[in-house]
Design a protein around this motif. Structure first.
Motif, PDB file in Angstrom:
ATOM      1  N   GLY A   8      50.737  43.359  41.853  1.00 17.24           N
ATOM      2  CA  GLY A   8      51.059  42.704  43.117  1.00 17.24           C
ATOM      3  C   GLY A   8      50.467  41.310  43.140  1.00 17.24           C
ATOM      4  N   GLU A   9      49.686  41.020  44.169  1.00 15.71           N
ATOM      5  CA  GLU A   9      49.092  39.698  44.301  1.00 15.71           C
ATOM      6  C   GLU A   9      47.671  39.626  43.750  1.00 15.71           C
ATOM      7  OE1 GLU A   9      47.676  38.799  48.506  1.00 15.71           O
ATOM      8  OE2 GLU A   9      49.064  40.449  48.859  1.00 15.71           O
ATOM      9  N   ILE A  56      43.593  49.625  45.281  1.00 12.90           N
ATOM     10  CA  ILE A  56      43.697  48.564  46.296  1.00 12.90           C
ATOM     11  C   ILE A  56      44.317  49.114  47.578  1.00 12.90           C
ATOM     12  CG2 ILE A  56      44.868  46.395  46.852  1.00 12.90           C
ATOM     13  CD1 ILE A  56      44.514  45.730  43.798  1.00 12.90           C
ATOM     14  N   GLU A  57      45.344  49.935  47.444  1.00 17.18           N
ATOM     15  CA  GLU A  57      45.981  50.557  48.608  1.00 17.18           C
ATOM     16  C   GLU A  57      44.969  51.378  49.397  1.00 17.18           C
ATOM     17  OE1 GLU A  57      49.221  54.025  49.014  1.00 17.18           O
ATOM     18  OE2 GLU A  57      49.914  52.294  47.861  1.00 17.18           O
ATOM     19  N   SER A  70      39.997  37.883  43.187  1.00 18.38           N
ATOM     20  CA  SER A  70      40.978  38.755  42.562  1.00 18.38           C
ATOM     21  C   SER A  70      42.415  38.337  42.860  1.00 18.38           C
ATOM     22  CB  SER A  70      40.755  40.199  43.016  1.00 18.38           C
ATOM     23  OG  SER A  70      40.835  40.289  44.417  1.00 18.38           O
ATOM     24  N   LYS A  71      42.610  37.302  43.644  1.00 19.27           N
ATOM     25  CA  LYS A  71      43.970  36.859  43.969  1.00 19.27           C
ATOM     26  C   LYS A  71      44.579  36.153  42.769  1.00 19.27           C
ATOM     27  CE  LYS A  71      44.457  37.618  48.522  1.00 19.27           C
ATOM     28  NZ  LYS A  71      45.620  38.015  49.245  1.00 19.27           N
ATOM     29  N   VAL A  72      45.814  36.481  42.473  1.00 28.43           N
ATOM     30  CA  VAL A  72      46.502  35.882  41.340  1.00 28.43           C
ATOM     31  C   VAL A  72      46.551  34.368  41.456  1.00 28.43           C
ATOM     32  CG1 VAL A  72      48.724  35.673  40.155  1.00 28.43           C
ATOM     33  CG2 VAL A  72      47.862  37.917  40.784  1.00 28.43           C
ATOM     34  N   ASN A  73      46.698  33.848  42.673  1.00 30.01           N
ATOM     35  CA  ASN A  73      46.814  32.401  42.802  1.00 30.01           C
ATOM     36  C   ASN A  73      45.522  31.677  42.435  1.00 30.01           C
ATOM     37  OD1 ASN A  73      45.295  32.939  45.055  1.00 30.01           O
ATOM     38  ND2 ASN A  73      46.759  32.168  46.528  1.00 30.01           N
ATOM     39  N   HIS A  74      44.432  32.393  42.223  1.00 28.44           N
ATOM     40  CA  HIS A  74      43.191  31.783  41.747  1.00 28.44           C
ATOM     41  C   HIS A  74      43.184  31.669  40.224  1.00 28.44           C
ATOM     42  CE1 HIS A  74      40.955  33.118  45.616  1.00 28.44           C
ATOM     43  NE2 HIS A  74      41.638  32.027  45.796  1.00 28.44           N
TER      44      HIS A  74
END
Length: 87
Positions: A8-9, A56-57, A70-74
């Protein structure tokens, strides 16, 4: 070996340990207690993605924070899909 796995993200570094009887055990230091395995690297990676998604859920359902950084955009997309690296 280690590899950044995305789900996911989110993205986390996972550790893939070859087992003497064959296959790989996967752990994720950022997600305590997450342990899974697979007969091949590909299967172990898929199992790690599935386990991370469920972890995560569960955190979100319990109102717990997902670990920081942990955010992909990082991450750079190239890094998020990198090859396995030695630990």
């Amino acid at each position: 070996m280690k590899k950044i796995i995305t789900t996911g993200e989110y993205a986390f570094t996972c550790i893939f340990e070859p087992q003497p009887e064959g296959g790989y055990t996967v752990t994720c230091p950022a997600l305590p207690g997450l342990v899974t395995e697979g007969n091949t690297l590909e299967e172990a990676e898929w199992m790690a993605q599935d386990a991370m998604s469920l972890y995560i859920e569960s955190l979100q359902a319990d109102g717990e924070p997902v670990p920081a950084n942990s955010k992909v955009n990082h991450l750079k997309r190239k890094q998020a899909h990198s090859q396995f690296e030695p630990v």
